[in-house]
Scaffold this active site. Structure first.
Site: not given
Length: 360
Positions: A16, A36, A142, A193, A257, A283
């Site tokens: 995203f 990173r 995304a 959600k 996901r 998440e």
């Protein structure tokens, strides 16, 4: 005199964050993206491609990737933070020394912090004390944004400058940015959600039909808004893109996901196997446990989330949970019914916030 080019910083090298970086560059912003991984930085700068998360997406060549956070943040007017919730605070703490109060800070992360039960914009507020803080949420897969599929999102903030600037930087022919002043409701919708997407994936793997999915999504919406209202959000927000809009896409798409984790578990895999196979952060797995604990604490009835927690963390078979889930549900269909006078006021508020400053 030509308008000065806006400088945008994006923290995070995921799908995203990468898509938003490229959109902002397409719209003429000077964009720097921090991550990173030095190898990923080198690939983006050389090939204009993020091989790990969006391998087929041609990133605008003007996007400059870097592992140097100071260089990325220097002079940026708008900072988009696309970091998974687990590492969000740590990255903000690292960035703090180079942030300035006049900057606009916007979270794109749909998650809840484990220790504090804070949403990401609350973490931003606590860590920086800045005035210009917002969130982006909505039905935003995304990979579809990368394909330039017509997509809408919501930028939510009590601060008008934040809402307007994000609309200016990110609105384009295929990415439409609406505005809301209910930051808390929009952000809660985006986080909650994810729970129900896991349940929808399980239901699909178990061979349940469209009627079941429709029931699941509708009752999920009632459960989400019930919880959010107890947390001080406006129930009307859940009729928008960050509520019902995001819920529909994440419960219906194998690109989601969280849906994929649920589907793998519905096929009989363990949670660890499902997460490992995904290779990215889902998440919702973290959110389920946090939300169930908070719901128990404040006395909010959430049978779907509680049933899912039993499958994820207590070893209850998905099929057993699915069959027994709806039997204890309360019988009311629509829970937040406003008096006529309040409906009119809510409509006026909504017209003044979600569509204010909207670009055609």
């Amino acid at each position: 005199m030509a308008e000065q080019q806006i400088k945008v910083a994006v923290l995070g090298g995921g799908s995203f964050g990468t898509a938003l970086s490229s959109i902002a560059a397409d719209n003429g912003a000077a964009v720097r993206q921090w991550m990173r991984d030095a190898a990923l930085v080198e690939q983006i700068n050389r090939e204009h491609r993020n091989g790990r998360y969006l391998p087929d997406y041609a990133i605008n060549p003007a996007v400059q990737a870097s592992t140097d956070m100071q260089a990325v943040l220097e002079g940026a007017e708008l900072v988009l933070i696309a970091i998974p919730s687990k590492a969000f605070r740590q990255v903000v703490q690292t960035a703090k020394q180079w942030l300035r109060p006049e900057q606009i800070l916007v979270s794109t992360t749909k998650g809840i912090e484990s220790d504090s039960f804070m949403l990401m914009s609350q973490v931003l507020e606590q860590e920086t004390g800045f005035a210009h803080i917002g969130v982006i949420a909505g039905p935003n897969l995304a990979s579809e944004i990368a394909d330039k599929q017509l997509t809408a999102t919501v930028v939510a903030s009590a601060d008008a400058q934040t809402r307007t600037r994000v609309q200016q930087v990110l609105s384009c022919g295929y990415f439409r940015v609406y505005a809301s002043s209910d930051r808390h409701g929009v952000e809660l919708g985006g986080a909650l959600k994810n729970i129900y997407a896991i349940a929808a994936g399980m239901a699909a793997a178990l061979g349940m039909g469209e009627n079941t999915r429709s029931m699941l999504m509708t009752r999920a919406l009632a459960e989400m808004s019930r919880f959010a209202v107890a947390q001080g959000a406006n129930p009307m927000t859940f009729l928008g893109l960050s509520g019902v809009g995001d819920l529909i896409v994440t419960c219906s798409s194998s690109l989601s996901r969280n849906y994929r984790v649920g589907y793998a578990m519905g096929e009989g895999r363990t949670l660890e196997e499902a997460v490992d196979a995904l290779g990215q952060v889902a998440e919702g797995v973290n959110t389920v446990r946090l939300v169930c604990a908070k719901a128990a604490e404040i006395g909010v009835y959430m049978p779907l989330a509680e049933g899912l927690e039993r499958v994820l963390f207590q070893g209850v078979p998905a099929k057993q949970m699915a069959v027994g889930l709806m039997t204890g549900e309360q019988s009311s269909d629509v829970e937040f019914v406003l008096p006529r006078s309040e409906v009119k006021k809510a409509h006026q508020r909504s017209a003044g916030s979600e569509h204010k400053g909207e670009r055609p």
